[in-house]
Design a protein around this motif. Structure first.
Motif, short mmCIF file in Angstrom:
data_model
loop_
_atom_site.label_atom_id
_atom_site.label_comp_id
_atom_site.label_asym_id
_atom_site.label_seq_id
_atom_site.Cartn_x
_atom_site.Cartn_y
_atom_site.Cartn_z
N ALA A 119 0.77 -6.85 11.15
CA ALA A 119 0.25 -6.59 9.80
C ALA A 119 -1.26 -6.82 9.79
O ALA A 119 -1.74 -7.87 10.22
N ARG A 120 -1.96 -5.82 9.30
CA ARG A 120 -3.42 -5.94 9.17
C ARG A 120 -3.81 -5.55 7.76
O ARG A 120 -3.23 -4.65 7.15
N LYS A 121 -4.83 -6.21 7.26
CA LYS A 121 -5.28 -6.05 5.88
C LYS A 121 -5.65 -4.59 5.62
O LYS A 121 -6.38 -3.98 6.40
N ALA A 122 -5.13 -4.05 4.52
CA ALA A 122 -5.44 -2.66 4.13
C ALA A 122 -5.42 -2.60 2.61
O ALA A 122 -4.36 -2.54 1.99
N GLY A 123 -6.61 -2.64 2.00
CA GLY A 123 -6.71 -2.60 0.55
C GLY A 123 -6.15 -3.86 -0.06
O GLY A 123 -6.48 -4.98 0.34
N ALA A 124 -5.23 -3.70 -1.04
CA ALA A 124 -4.65 -4.86 -1.72
C ALA A 124 -3.50 -5.47 -0.93
O ALA A 124 -3.09 -6.61 -1.21
N GLY A 125 -2.95 -4.74 0.06
CA GLY A 125 -1.81 -5.23 0.83
C GLY A 125 -2.09 -5.23 2.31
O GLY A 125 -3.23 -5.42 2.76
N TYR A 126 -1.04 -4.99 3.09
CA TYR A 126 -1.12 -4.99 4.55
C TYR A 126 -0.47 -3.73 5.09
O TYR A 126 0.57 -3.28 4.58
N ALA A 127 -1.07 -3.15 6.12
CA ALA A 127 -0.49 -2.02 6.82
C ALA A 127 0.34 -2.56 7.98
O ALA A 127 -0.14 -3.36 8.78
#
Length: 536
Positions: A80-88
């Motif tokens: 999981a990597r940070k992407a916007g408000a959540g995680y990708a």
């Protein structure tokens, strides 16, 4: 042609099938990393390392980077990597996208300090069989540092297949480090001690010292003690050579800063306290050239230092001519007034630069061909310092040829040796004075280009070198270029040999005391100029 295409497609399918099978074998191990706390994660990590499959490398790298999580909905281990408000989310083995998740929908798999060393060792062991030479070398170095016994089997397997001699040597050294740390028979320990003695660096010395002071057998301790003595002698030898290189490097910087002063001081007898500001102007000219290239010709930025050389010489030389024509010409024969006037000019130039560029340091980035370093035996030589040494000797050689082989050089030598006779012979001494002052200032500008690569470009740049420059000129012999060369290299080397024992400040004080005592014995320096006017 069709047969070849069918064969290629079959090979691709076989490779993909094999990869999928390997990934399927690893997936249960990956899933156990999210359960059992620290001990469960560490157990799964060791099992992944023992499996010896390079496909596990991305999983362990994600764990090391803190990107490995467990999805709460189904317990799936994901990256999981940070992407916007959540995680990708992605699959840790295949890299396939698994959508996105909110921060509350995933739990991070945490690691502690004890696990970080195991992670490094696991990565090292799994990359020992990589087809990339650099990756295998890095893996061997990682195992050497971690000294994890779990990597011993992987090292033995990799050593049996390794063909590159340098990487093989690095793997043997890593194996020796593991054996010494884990404990082994006397024969294996002695062989490992011999291997590390051949490595001969401080990491090897630390390991050998540990064995010599440990509870190992008398045979192993004796071999380790002998190896420690050998390594210490080798380090002492390479340390002396490293100090000699540092002295040569510092001497080349002093040579660049002092060579222009030697010409000016020798011809006109002017104590130019603004010489350091000529160095500063050259450094700021380099900064302006680089900024201009970044703005208008980004493709030429790597050549900014080369293009700054003629610009710095002309700008600093022009400022020097203006100073000589406006101030210095009225003060010949009055050294105290010249010293005070040039000191005042140095303050004016510093304040002018502060007003134009501000008081903070300016960045002048090094081009790619001056970045990095290389190893030469036990020496570490940076490309930036190496090019500065080459440049200093090139400037010295060019100035020597100019003074020996050109009309202007002959005029300078004539004025230096006997000014009244040169004037009587039709040499326009006033013009020679102006051009000589400009030449010395221009060379100081070239020194500023070099110093911009190793020091902060600031209004106070020149002040750091003005005193050292005068010491070099006086020690070598006023107006003598060969004396300046010998003086710069001698004082630079003396400084660097004293620093490890006396410290930087006390080392400079001792050098100053040495020069004072030397001048008491030889007031004209190492190589005194000869001539009727000088001897009078």
């Amino acid at each position: 042609m069709r047969r070849a295409l069918r064969w290629l497609m079959a090979a691709c399918v076989a490779i993909a099938t094999t990869s999928a099978a390997l990934a399927a074998d690893l997936r249960p191990l990956v899933q156990t990393m999210g359960s059992g706390g620290y001990s469960g994660t560490e157990k799964a990590l060791n099992q992944l390392s023992d499996a010896g499959d390079p496909a596990a490398v991305p999983v362990i790298e994600a764990l090391q980077a803190g990107d490995l999580y467990v999805r709460k909905a189904d317990g799936l281990v994901v990256v999981a990597r940070k992407a916007g408000a959540g995680y990708a989310l992605t699959d840790p083995l295949s890299g396939a996208a698994l959508g996105e998740a909110a921060s509350g929908a995933i739990d991070k798999i945490k690691v502690n300090n004890a696990m970080r060393r195991a992670i490094s060792a696991a990565l090292g062991a799994l990359t020992l069989m990589s087809p990339d030479l650099a990756v295998r070398r890095s893996a061997a170095d990682a195992v050497f540092k971690s000294r994890d016994a779990n990597a011993l089997d992987a090292l033995n397997t990799a050593l049996a297949k390794e063909k590159d001699e340098r990487i093989r040597r690095a793997m043997e050294q890593a194996r020796a480090a593991v054996i010494l740390t884990a404990g082994a028979s006397d024969a294996d320990t002695q062989a490992a001690v011999a291997t590390l003695a051949g490595r001969g660096d401080r990491d090897a010395l630390a390991l050998l010292s540990m064995i010599a002071a440990s509870g190992a057998s008398d045979t192993a301790k004796t071999a380790a003690a002998a190896a420690v003595a050998t390594v210490e002698q080798k380090l002492m030898f390479w340390g002396a050579l490293q100090n000699l290189w540092y002295g040569l490097s510092l001497g080349s910087v002093l040579l660049l800063a002092a060579i222009g002063l030697a010409v000016t001081f020798g011809v006109m007898g002017v104590i130019n306290m603004a010489h350091g500001e000529m160095v500063m102007i050259g450094a700021y000219t380099t900064f302006l050239v680089q900024q201009g290239l970044r703005t208008y010709a980004p493709g030429l930025t790597d050549l900014s230092v080369l293009l700054a050389l003629p610009a710095a010489f002309l700008v600093s030389g022009g400022v020097g001519v203006i100073i000589e024509r406006s101030v210095i010409r009225w003060l010949y024969g009055r050294p105290l007034e010249t010293l005070l006037a040039t000191w005042g000019l140095s303050l004016v130039l510093q304040q002018a630069v502060r007003s134009l560029f501000g008081p903070t340091n300016r960045e002048v980035s090094a081009p790619s061909w001056m970045s990095g370093a290389f190893e030469l035996g036990g020496l570490t030589i940076t490309y930036g310092r190496l090019w500065i040494v080459v440049f200093a000797f090139a400037v010295f050689g060019a100035l020597l040829v100019a003074l020996k082989r050109t009309w202007f050089g002959l005029s300078i030598r004539a004025v230096t040796q006997n000014r009244p006779m040169a004037n009587a012979m039709g040499i326009r001494t006033a013009r020679v004075d102006a051009l000589t002052f400009g030449l010395g200032s221009g060379i100081a500008g070239l020194a500023g280009v070099a110093l911009s690569q190793i020091d902060n470009v600031s209004p106070n740049l020149g002040q750091s070198y003005i005193i050292d420059s005068f010491m070099v000129v006086v020690f070598g012999g006023v107006g003598n270029l060969w004396g300046t060369l010998v003086g710069a290299l001698a004082l630079g080397s003396l400084n660097k040999f004293l620093e490890p024992y006396a410290g930087a400040v006390l080392g400079k004080i001792l050098v100053l005391i040495f020069i004072i005592l030397f001048i008491q014995r030889r007031p004209r320096g190492l190589f005194a100029l000869k001539g009727r006017a000088v001897e009078a």
